[in-house]
Design an enzyme around this catalytic site. Structure first.
Site, mmCIF file in Angstrom:
data_model
loop_
_atom_site.group_PDB
_atom_site.id
_atom_site.type_symbol
_atom_site.label_atom_id
_atom_site.label_comp_id
_atom_site.label_asym_id
_atom_site.label_seq_id
_atom_site.Cartn_x
_atom_site.Cartn_y
_atom_site.Cartn_z
ATOM 1 N N ASP A 71 -11.365 1.520 -0.609
ATOM 2 C CA ASP A 71 -10.906 2.236 -1.798
ATOM 3 C C ASP A 71 -11.980 3.111 -2.425
ATOM 4 O OD1 ASP A 71 -12.487 0.157 -2.576
ATOM 5 O OD2 ASP A 71 -11.083 -0.723 -3.992
ATOM 6 N N GLU A 72 -12.930 3.563 -1.617
ATOM 7 C CA GLU A 72 -14.009 4.381 -2.166
ATOM 8 C C GLU A 72 -14.491 5.356 -1.101
ATOM 9 O OE1 GLU A 72 -18.385 3.799 -4.234
ATOM 10 O OE2 GLU A 72 -17.508 2.180 -3.071
#
Length: 363
Positions: A94-95
């Site tokens: 998620d990054e």
């Protein structure tokens, strides 16, 4: 993404919305992987033991993680990124950092692109993301966390120093709890106070990281967006529901880990010469020991022979073990390819690794 794991769970189960929810294993050794913003109001956060989270929030809802689903949504988000640029550095599910200097849409303003990417993520996945825009990774990362959830923050070059001056040192990349405490003892609590220290003072206190802190305090971060990473190690570890106290039990568990490690080495075509044994005790203290050989480590039998040798170096007398891990590192061939750097958009994270320990599974 904003509280990514929990947000996916709420998307798939709308009845969770509005409730304090965490993703993790609701067991005696479970830890919080991700907490939604309702749970955070009670003081619940990532890496907190589930038992403590229950005490802080008696009506807490604990959801078991579904990593295959999180990976599916992550792939959707990365597909959106590729609509704008192929210079992408994924850091976790998620990054990611994006270099949008020369983007596919021909857009001049990075903030407009960030806004559009956020909207596309919302349309495709139903989830919100926060973005930070700046001229370097450090500032993009800090900016992405600045107005969560669903935030967008831009740090212009001419305002970078003013922005940094108001940051807490804990917000700087590379400053963990112990480093922050060390800085506090030096009377340093903000970016402005950090910039008052000379390079010599910082390197004397923090070694090589002193140079990094010196540069960050001045808005300097030359790290490029790395589009391809060369794997540095392959390993697996397991946290046990019940502590291991007998050597025979530890060896049996290490046999299982060695078998899994052999498969992972083959699957990743990884060739390394150093084996690292990690042991974490019931009091959370841990130790690591390693051996380097002139031959590539590939097979279970070889791994176990090295593990037995390393285990002899570990003080196991009257000490219970909660985690064992083995890793092969020191790759035979290393090379790294880097992309250009100028402008970044970051898709912010929640720590991804705690759930594996909560389950007592390898990762």
């Amino acid at each position: 993404m904003d509280a990514f794991f929990v947000s996916v769970e709420e998307l798939d189960n709308p009845s969770l919305k509005g409730k304090p929810v965490v993703v993790g294993h609701d067991g005696p050794r479970g830890v919080v992987s991700t907490a939604n913003y309702v749970a955070r109001q009670y003081g619940v956060h990532s890496a907190l033991p589930i038992a403590m989270a229950h005490r802080l929030c008696p009506n807490l809802v604990v959801v078991e993680p579904h990593f295959s689903r999180y990976k599916e949504v992550s792939r959707q988000v990365h597909a959106i990124f590729h609509e704008y640029t192929d210079i992408i550095e994924p850091l976790s599910l998620d990054e990611a950092y994006l270099d949008v200097t020369d983007n596919k849409r021909g857009m001049d303003m990075a903030v407009d692109m960030a806004r559009e990417i956020k909207q596309r993520i919302k349309e495709v996945t139903g989830l919100t993301a926060s973005a930070g825009v700046s001229y370097c990774k450090f500032l993009a990362k800090v900016a992405s966390d600045f107005r969560k959830p669903d935030g967008l923050c831009t740090v212009h070059p001419e305002r970078a120093i003013e922005f940094i001056d108001n940051l807490k040192v804990e917000q700087l990349w590379g400053v963990g709890e112990k480093t922050a405490q060390h800085m506090h003892r030096l009377g340093v609590y903000t970016g402005k106070q950090l910039r008052a220290l000379t390079l010599q003072q910082l390197t004397a206190q923090f070694g090589k990281m002193g140079r990094v802190f010196y540069d960050f305090a001045r808005g300097i971060d030359p790290r490029p967006v790395v589009t391809e990473w060369v794997r540095k190690s392959v390993g697996c570890e397991r946290t046990y529901v019940s502590d291991l106290t007998r050597l025979d039990d530890m060896l049996a568990e290490l046999e299982l880990l060695a078998d899994e490690l052999e498969s992972r080495l083959a699957r990743n075509s990884f060739r390394g010469r150093t084996l690292v044994l990690k042991v974490k005790f019931s009091d959370f203290r841990q130790t690591t020991h390693s051996i380097t050989e002139n031959v590539v480590i590939e097979h279970k039998e070889h791994i176990m022979a090295m593990v037995r040798q390393l285990l002899q170096e570990v003080d196991l007398q009257q000490r219970a073990v909660r985690l064992l891990g083995i890793t092969v590192t020191n790759p035979v061939e290393e090379e790294q390819h880097r992309g250009p750097i100028q402008l970044y958009i970051e898709w912010p994270p929640d720590p991804p690794d705690e759930a594996s320990e909560a389950h007592g599974t390898s990762h």
